[in-house]
Design an enzyme around this catalytic site. Structure first.
Site, PDB file in Angstrom:
ATOM      1  N   VAL A 163       0.832  -1.211   0.000  1.00 35.58           N
ATOM      2  CA  VAL A 163       0.000   0.000   0.000  1.00 35.58           C
ATOM      3  C   VAL A 163       0.861   1.254   0.000  1.00 35.58           C
ATOM      4  O   VAL A 163       0.689   2.151  -0.830  1.00 35.58           O
ATOM      5  CB  VAL A 163      -0.951   0.009   1.217  1.00 35.58           C
ATOM      6  CG1 VAL A 163      -1.763   1.296   1.257  1.00 35.58           C
ATOM      7  CG2 VAL A 163      -1.863  -1.203   1.179  1.00 35.58           C
ATOM      8  N   ASP A 186       9.992   3.505   6.785  1.00 39.15           N
ATOM      9  CA  ASP A 186       9.745   2.131   7.198  1.00 39.15           C
ATOM     10  C   ASP A 186      10.784   1.758   8.244  1.00 39.15           C
ATOM     11  O   ASP A 186      11.945   2.188   8.161  1.00 39.15           O
ATOM     12  CB  ASP A 186       9.829   1.172   5.999  1.00 39.15           C
ATOM     13  CG  ASP A 186       9.077  -0.130   6.248  1.00 39.15           C
ATOM     14  OD1 ASP A 186       8.026  -0.341   5.626  1.00 39.15           O
ATOM     15  OD2 ASP A 186       9.552  -0.934   7.080  1.00 39.15           O
ATOM     16  N   ARG A 234      14.616  -2.916   3.726  1.00 35.99           N
ATOM     17  CA  ARG A 234      13.606  -2.454   2.763  1.00 35.99           C
ATOM     18  C   ARG A 234      13.955  -1.052   2.265  1.00 35.99           C
ATOM     19  O   ARG A 234      13.896  -0.779   1.056  1.00 35.99           O
ATOM     20  CB  ARG A 234      12.233  -2.462   3.432  1.00 35.99           C
ATOM     21  CG  ARG A 234      11.093  -1.879   2.609  1.00 35.99           C
ATOM     22  CD  ARG A 234      10.696  -2.791   1.496  1.00 35.99           C
ATOM     23  NE  ARG A 234       9.413  -2.419   0.926  1.00 35.99           N
ATOM     24  CZ  ARG A 234       9.036  -2.704  -0.304  1.00 35.99           C
ATOM     25  NH1 ARG A 234       9.859  -3.365  -1.113  1.00 35.99           N
ATOM     26  NH2 ARG A 234       7.847  -2.363  -0.760  1.00 35.99           N
ATOM     27  N   THR A 258      -2.586  -4.602   9.224  1.00 31.05           N
ATOM     28  CA  THR A 258      -3.480  -4.852  10.364  1.00 31.05           C
ATOM     29  C   THR A 258      -3.866  -6.329  10.327  1.00 31.05           C
ATOM     30  O   THR A 258      -4.905  -6.708   9.795  1.00 31.05           O
ATOM     31  CB  THR A 258      -4.738  -3.965  10.304  1.00 31.05           C
ATOM     32  OG1 THR A 258      -5.242  -3.940   8.959  1.00 31.05           O
ATOM     33  CG2 THR A 258      -4.435  -2.553  10.748  1.00 31.05           C
ATOM     34  N   CYS A 296      -6.180  -9.554   3.293  1.00 34.25           N
ATOM     35  CA  CYS A 296      -7.422  -8.804   3.089  1.00 34.25           C
ATOM     36  C   CYS A 296      -8.642  -9.694   3.297  1.00 34.25           C
ATOM     37  O   CYS A 296      -9.266  -9.675   4.347  1.00 34.25           O
ATOM     38  CB  CYS A 296      -7.440  -8.185   1.692  1.00 34.25           C
ATOM     39  SG  CYS A 296      -6.202  -6.894   1.460  1.00 34.25           S
TER      40      CYS A 296
END
Length: 420
Positions: free
Chosen positions: A16, A34, A39, A85, A260
């Site tokens: 995202v 981050d 990364r 999440t 998701c």
């Protein structure tokens, strides 16, 4: 605040946050932050291991920089939080990443700053769970000194057509004025346009039901697959016939994973139960989809037995380990439970997925992915429909007597022994 004054920090650079950073970085000063130093180092070199963004796209974001030190985003005035999440082992919402990101931002907040959440949450989470943390640690007052918004992410990993700017974006704000500003901010980069929701809770709810609805629809066709399997009917042929009606919804059976569809309904269940209501349909559909790996594994074993294969220690191959086709993300993959079920039957199971870093899978699950498939297997199951498997040479395996089970109806029916 005017758009010309905006300095944006994107907190979380996954599926995202990275595409969002790149698009905003074409128009505004943006720092992608981050906590994962590797990364950040990779992104500074233009390397995205998720393969969502190429090096050329990063170069076009001329005002984008990357940081792993929280002090590097202190001078920003818009903080967009895009962290995962997940759910815990008890399938309860795990807000630790979200609250950690919230606490980091709270330590930087100044008067007039805006914090926008994109992470998928249950309705009320932003104002009831996150805002109190922002107030407590910053010493500022919500909707007086700082403001919040919620704009649910709409990223489809692996999709190179429906990218972040091509999907209509829902926006919201904690005051009418902030809602208008946030909508203008997103409208400046989203080609498909925006929809300003009347409240943060409505925006949060709109996101959670998107994936819950898909979960319900997929569970229906998964249950059909279980029914038609007992009838000896090809489920995909039934769906093709039914699909000739203009308003039939075209969903396919299969494994449901990822962060998701297999996760978000649990957030809605959690919130609903806390209010004294247990949603029967959502809960039931989750159970169907959670049990799909067991059904798939059992069907594969039955097919091997019918073919006369001694199951104990029989060599079989799973093609694909990611949670969906053409992505390298294996978080919450449904293939994991297929693998475990097959090994419980005593099968010698190998897994091949050219899109995934095998070291990461081994560290997470203790499963060694093979680098090259062998020539002799009693059975092969296509569990993920990567385009890389399109010309796998399945005819040669079948000619050698290998059982071919296509969970995704990916190959032509004539090339396989059985489809889901």
């Amino acid at each position: 605040m005017e758009l010309s004054d905006v300095k944006i920090a994107i907190v979380g650079l996954g599926y995202v946050g990275l595409p969002l950073s790149v698009e905003f970085g074409k128009k505004y000063p943006v720092t992608g932050f981050d906590i994962n130093q590797n990364r950040v180092l990779q992104l500074r070199k233009g390397l995205d291991i998720t393969h969502e963004i190429d090096e050329e796209s990063v170069r076009k974001a001329v005002s984008l920089t990357f940081a792993d030190k929280i002090e590097d985003i202190r001078d920003c005035n818009i903080y967009i939080i895009t962290v995962p999440t997940p759910i815990d082992n008890n399938k309860q919402p795990d807000l630790k990443p979200l609250l950690h990101a919230t606490n980091l931002v709270a330590g930087l907040l100044k008067k007039g700053d805006i914090v926008i959440y994109e992470s998928t949450v249950y309705p009320g989470c932003t104002e009831e769970d996150c805002v109190p943390e922002l107030e407590k640690l910053s010493g500022l007052v919500f909707n007086k000194d700082f403001f919040c918004g919620y704009s649910p992410e709409r990223i489809n990993p692996g999709d190179k057509i429906n990218t972040v700017t091509k999907i209509k974006k829902v926006t919201s704000g904690s005051t009418p004025e902030v809602a208008v500003f946030i909508d203008r901010l997103y409208s400046s980069i989203i080609e498909a346009g925006t929809f300003r929701a009347p409240s943060i809770k409505v925006a949060e709810a709109s996101k959670i039901i998107e994936n819950a609805q898909r979960d319900v629809n997929i569970s229906f066709v998964n249950e059909l697959a279980m029914i038609f399997d007992r009838m000896g009917i090809d489920t995909n042929e039934v769906l093709t016939a039914a699909g000739t009606k203009w308003n039939f919804l075209n969903f396919k059976p299969g494994l449901v994973g990822g962060n998701c569809i297999s996760v978000d309904p649990y957030y809605l269940l959690h919130k609903s139960k806390s209010l004294g209501y247990t949603p029967d349909i959502i809960s039931s559909c989750r159970n169907v989809n959670d049990n799909m790996p067991v059904f798939v594994a059992n069907k594969f074993v039955k097919l091997l037995i019918r073919k006369g294969v001694p199951v104990n220690n029989a060599k079989v191959l799973l093609l694909g380990f990611s949670f969906k086709e053409n992505v390298s993300d294996f978080r919450n993959t449904g293939v994991l439970n297929v693998y475990r079920e097959l090994t419980d039957f005593g099968l010698n199971v190998s897994v091949y997925d050219p899109l995934i870093n095998g070291e990461e899978v081994f560290l997470e699950y203790g499963i060694k992915l093979i680098e090259t498939p062998e020539e002799d297997y009693a059975g092969i199951m296509l569990s993920v429909a990567h385009e890389a498997f399109r010309n796998f040479g399945i005819e040669e395996y079948r000619n050698r007597g290998t059982l071919i089970f296509d969970v995704k109806s990916f190959w032509d029916k004539e090339l396989v022994d059985e489809r889901l």
